[in-house]
Every structure is written in C-alpha cells, then in structure tokens.
Design an enzyme around this catalytic site. Sequence first.
Site, PDB file in Angstrom:
ATOM      1  N   HIS A  23      35.851  -7.301  26.894  1.00 28.04           N
ATOM      2  CA  HIS A  23      34.867  -6.830  27.580  1.00 28.04           C
ATOM      3  C   HIS A  23      33.658  -5.995  26.600  1.00 28.04           C
ATOM      4  CE1 HIS A  23      32.514  -6.055  31.060  1.00 28.04           C
ATOM      5  NE2 HIS A  23      32.815  -4.667  31.007  1.00 28.04           N
ATOM      6  N   CYS A  73      28.987 -10.361  28.991  1.00 20.37           N
ATOM      7  CA  CYS A  73      28.746  -8.984  28.871  1.00 20.37           C
ATOM      8  C   CYS A  73      28.079  -8.389  27.492  1.00 20.37           C
ATOM      9  CB  CYS A  73      30.023  -8.181  28.814  1.00 20.37           C
ATOM     10  SG  CYS A  73      31.373  -8.808  27.928  1.00 20.37           S
ATOM     11  N   ASP A 101      27.853  -0.132  32.242  1.00 23.64           N
ATOM     12  CA  ASP A 101      28.759  -1.505  32.551  1.00 23.64           C
ATOM     13  C   ASP A 101      28.246  -2.128  33.639  1.00 23.64           C
ATOM     14  OD1 ASP A 101      30.528  -3.362  32.856  1.00 23.64           O
ATOM     15  OD2 ASP A 101      32.487  -2.110  33.078  1.00 23.64           O
TER      16      ASP A 101
END
Length: 189
Positions: free
Chosen positions: A65, A11, A81
Amino acid sequence: MEREAVFLVKCEENVYKLCQEVINKHSGELQKCFVVFISNPSRTIPLWRQRAGRDEDRLVIWDYHVIFLYHPEPEKCLVYDLDSELPFPTYVHKYVTETFRTDHILKPDYFRYFRVISAAEFLKDFASDRRHMKRPDGTWIKPPPNYPAISTPSNSHNLEEFIQMDTAKGPGQVYNLIQFVQKFYKPAT
C-alpha cells in the site's frame, strides 16, 4: 486535494498525483512531504479501516500500500490515504492506531514495514508501466486511467524497488512500525 478528484486506481499513482498537486499549488511545501510504501517480505500486510474491507473493522490484506505524508512541523503529521475510510487527511497518531494497530497481535509474516521516500525523490525516480495491473494474458484487470503511465527518462518500471523492504536496497529508508511511529509522531509537550 479532494479524495474524489483523483482516479481511484493503484495507490502509487494516486500518491504520485498528490505529489504533483503539491508542486503545482504549494511548491514550497514539497520538502515537508513524504511517500510511504508499506509491505513486507511475504507481501501480506493487514490494514484496518480500508474502504475495500468487507467486515465491521474494514480489514484488508494488501500485498503493498502507498500513502502520502505531510509533516510540516515536528508535532504535526498528516496522512493522506485515498483508500481509507478515515477522514482525509488524518493525523498520523489516529491513522496508525486505527489502520495498523499493533504488530503484537500479528504473526511475523504480517508485520508491516515502511519505505519512506521524500516526495521530491519519488517524483524524480519512480516509474511504473502498469504491468502489475494486467492479467497473465496481457488484458487489464481494470481499465487503466486515461493519463500516460509514469516514467522517467531512464526508467519505465521500477515499482519493485519501492515495494521490496530490504533495508540495503531501494530508495529512501525502511522502518518497522515502532520506528515509523517514532519518526512521525511527536506528541506535544
């Protein structure tokens, strides 16, 4: 930016690519953009509505994350996201409600903390040599993307500085869930 246009790898690299896209296509908006690392001391953060989730609620427990925020005005903030099943982007209130829910239902080891860094600072200072994407024997867990690892002139790897949630160390500012919501969600009056 289209969700499919980015390599779906770690991520933090996806968010780095989003930041680069802002600079390349909308450089005047960069000061309205933020990178948010989400983690906690036990590295166990529950997030709902994640594409990797297997149950009905799409719950995943990540060690950390990273998301991208676009905050152009006080009452408007969008979350990008790449791992969420929510719309891309999603308004921060909907994202928080469906992805984080509340800490009141969790044990303290699962409380989420948020390290918020300006996108400009992230682009300037972040580095990752991808060591966290390898097994102990040095082989890749999954093949890395075909672009070079992210580095700065002075650093090849500082991911841990961004993931750890000690308020006295690291870039940006660390918030708990309530503080994070208060900073980025201002209902229209």
